[in-house]
Design a protein around this motif. Structure first.
Motif, mmCIF file in Angstrom:
data_model
loop_
_atom_site.group_PDB
_atom_site.id
_atom_site.type_symbol
_atom_site.label_atom_id
_atom_site.label_comp_id
_atom_site.label_asym_id
_atom_site.label_seq_id
_atom_site.Cartn_x
_atom_site.Cartn_y
_atom_site.Cartn_z
ATOM 1 N N UNK A 246 0.750 -0.939 -0.021
ATOM 2 C CA UNK A 246 0.183 -0.136 -0.213
ATOM 3 C C UNK A 246 0.827 1.287 0.032
ATOM 4 N N UNK A 247 2.228 1.509 0.924
ATOM 5 C CA UNK A 247 2.905 2.322 1.249
ATOM 6 C C UNK A 247 3.647 2.994 0.187
ATOM 7 N N UNK A 248 3.965 1.741 -1.344
ATOM 8 C CA UNK A 248 4.406 1.984 -2.213
ATOM 9 C C UNK A 248 3.841 2.357 -3.185
ATOM 10 N N UNK A 249 2.393 1.794 -3.449
ATOM 11 C CA UNK A 249 1.934 2.020 -4.111
ATOM 12 C C UNK A 249 1.224 3.821 -4.576
ATOM 13 N N UNK A 250 0.800 3.831 -2.470
ATOM 14 C CA UNK A 250 0.716 5.268 -2.468
ATOM 15 C C UNK A 250 1.701 6.383 -3.265
ATOM 16 N N UNK A 251 3.185 5.814 -3.316
ATOM 17 C CA UNK A 251 4.265 6.645 -3.380
ATOM 18 C C UNK A 251 4.210 7.358 -4.808
ATOM 19 N N UNK A 252 4.180 5.646 -5.717
ATOM 20 C CA UNK A 252 3.501 6.404 -7.410
ATOM 21 C C UNK A 252 3.156 6.802 -7.748
ATOM 22 N N UNK A 253 1.124 6.391 -6.867
ATOM 23 C CA UNK A 253 0.712 7.093 -7.599
ATOM 24 C C UNK A 253 1.047 8.725 -7.077
ATOM 25 N N UNK A 254 1.470 8.660 -6.005
ATOM 26 C CA UNK A 254 1.550 9.995 -5.239
ATOM 27 C C UNK A 254 1.659 11.254 -6.146
ATOM 28 N N UNK A 255 3.092 10.504 -7.304
ATOM 29 C CA UNK A 255 3.939 11.420 -7.999
ATOM 30 C C UNK A 255 3.269 12.100 -8.622
ATOM 31 N N UNK A 256 2.201 10.805 -9.969
ATOM 32 C CA UNK A 256 1.083 11.223 -11.063
ATOM 33 C C UNK A 256 0.068 11.861 -10.217
#
Length: 258
Positions: free
Chosen positions: A111-121
């Motif tokens: 969840x944290x990693x995907x939040x980081x990836x989505x957060x950039x976008x």
């Protein structure tokens, strides 16, 4: 040694299961008798001292030492038994926590990693939204200013009034767009899968521990925390490093050894 949970009910078949305390009382009835016996012996020895409760001679002192040593020995046995009795339970709780924590940690990592990836976008989209809103507000204000200037330059009063009304409407629109621009890109984003939101909590990193002034955030510590730190300081430095507001002294106590 059987676990507490495996002990049979002491109330017999056909009744509700006994409480843990009932099971322990039944299982360790011998300890209860020993504790009661020593307590009765201690009460008799205390009463023998009279109302003052003061020792006047060795004959009064020695029984108290013997009873105190006996109580201390039983206390040690009770503590050892408590630890051995609860160890299976503590181990079970520990292993259970580790099992679920390991599974949850894997999910949290995803969840944290995907939040980081989505957060950039998402931040790129929010920045773009803010830029578009700011640009729209700027263009609207320019249009309103142009209308006001055109109204002032108009020679015919009727034409001037018409243009002035248009300028007022344009200015109101510019104000609305300016208000929109101030909040653009700040709200949650709803998607088909879920909602994306952004937060920016204040945090910190300590660069130099030696420069920290603890008095600046003493209100963040409870009284118990502060007292614990003070006692640790006194144990380590004794009376060689005085503390303001703290009385440091030796608390003399008598100890029994058999």
């Amino acid at each position: 040694m059987p676990q507490i949970s495996e002990a049979p009910s002491i109330v017999g078949p056909g009744h509700n299961l006994a409480t843990t305390t009932d099971i322990l009382r039944d299982r360790f009835a011998g300890f209860l008798k020993q504790v009661d016996s020593i307590a009765d012996e201690a009460n008799r020895a205390r009463d023998a001292l009279g109302e003052g409760g003061v020792i006047d001679k060795d004959e009064q002192r020695d029984p108290l030492i013997a009873i105190g040593l006996k109580a201390g020995k039983l206390s040690k046995t009770l503590d050892e038994t408590r630890l051995s009795t609860t160890k299976p339970l503590r181990d079970e709780v520990s292993e259970t926590n580790k099992f679920f924590e390991a599974l949850a940690a894997r999910m949290d990592k995803i969840k944290t990693r995907f939040e980081e990836i989505v957060g950039v976008y998402d931040r790129k989209k929010r920045d773009e939204e803010r830029r578009r809103a700011a640009e729209a507000a700027r263009l609207a204000q320019e249009e309103a200013d142009r209308k006001f200037a055109e109204a002032q330059a108009a020679q015919h009063s009727v034409v001037s009034d018409v243009i002035m009304n248009e300028a007022v409407v344009a200015d109101q629109r510019a104000e609305r767009l300016a208000a929109v621009a101030t909040t653009a890109g700040t709200g949650p984003t709803k998607t088909e899968s879920g909602t994306i939101s952004s937060s920016a909590p204040w945090t910190c990193s300590i660069d130099d521990w030696s420069k920290l002034d603890i008095t600046e955030f003493k209100d963040q510590f409870s009284t118990a925390d502060i007292e614990k730190a003070v006692r640790a300081h006194v144990r380590k430095f004794k009376n060689t490093r005085p503390l303001k507001g703290v009385k440091i002294f030796q608390d003399e106590k008598t100890r029994f050894r058999g």
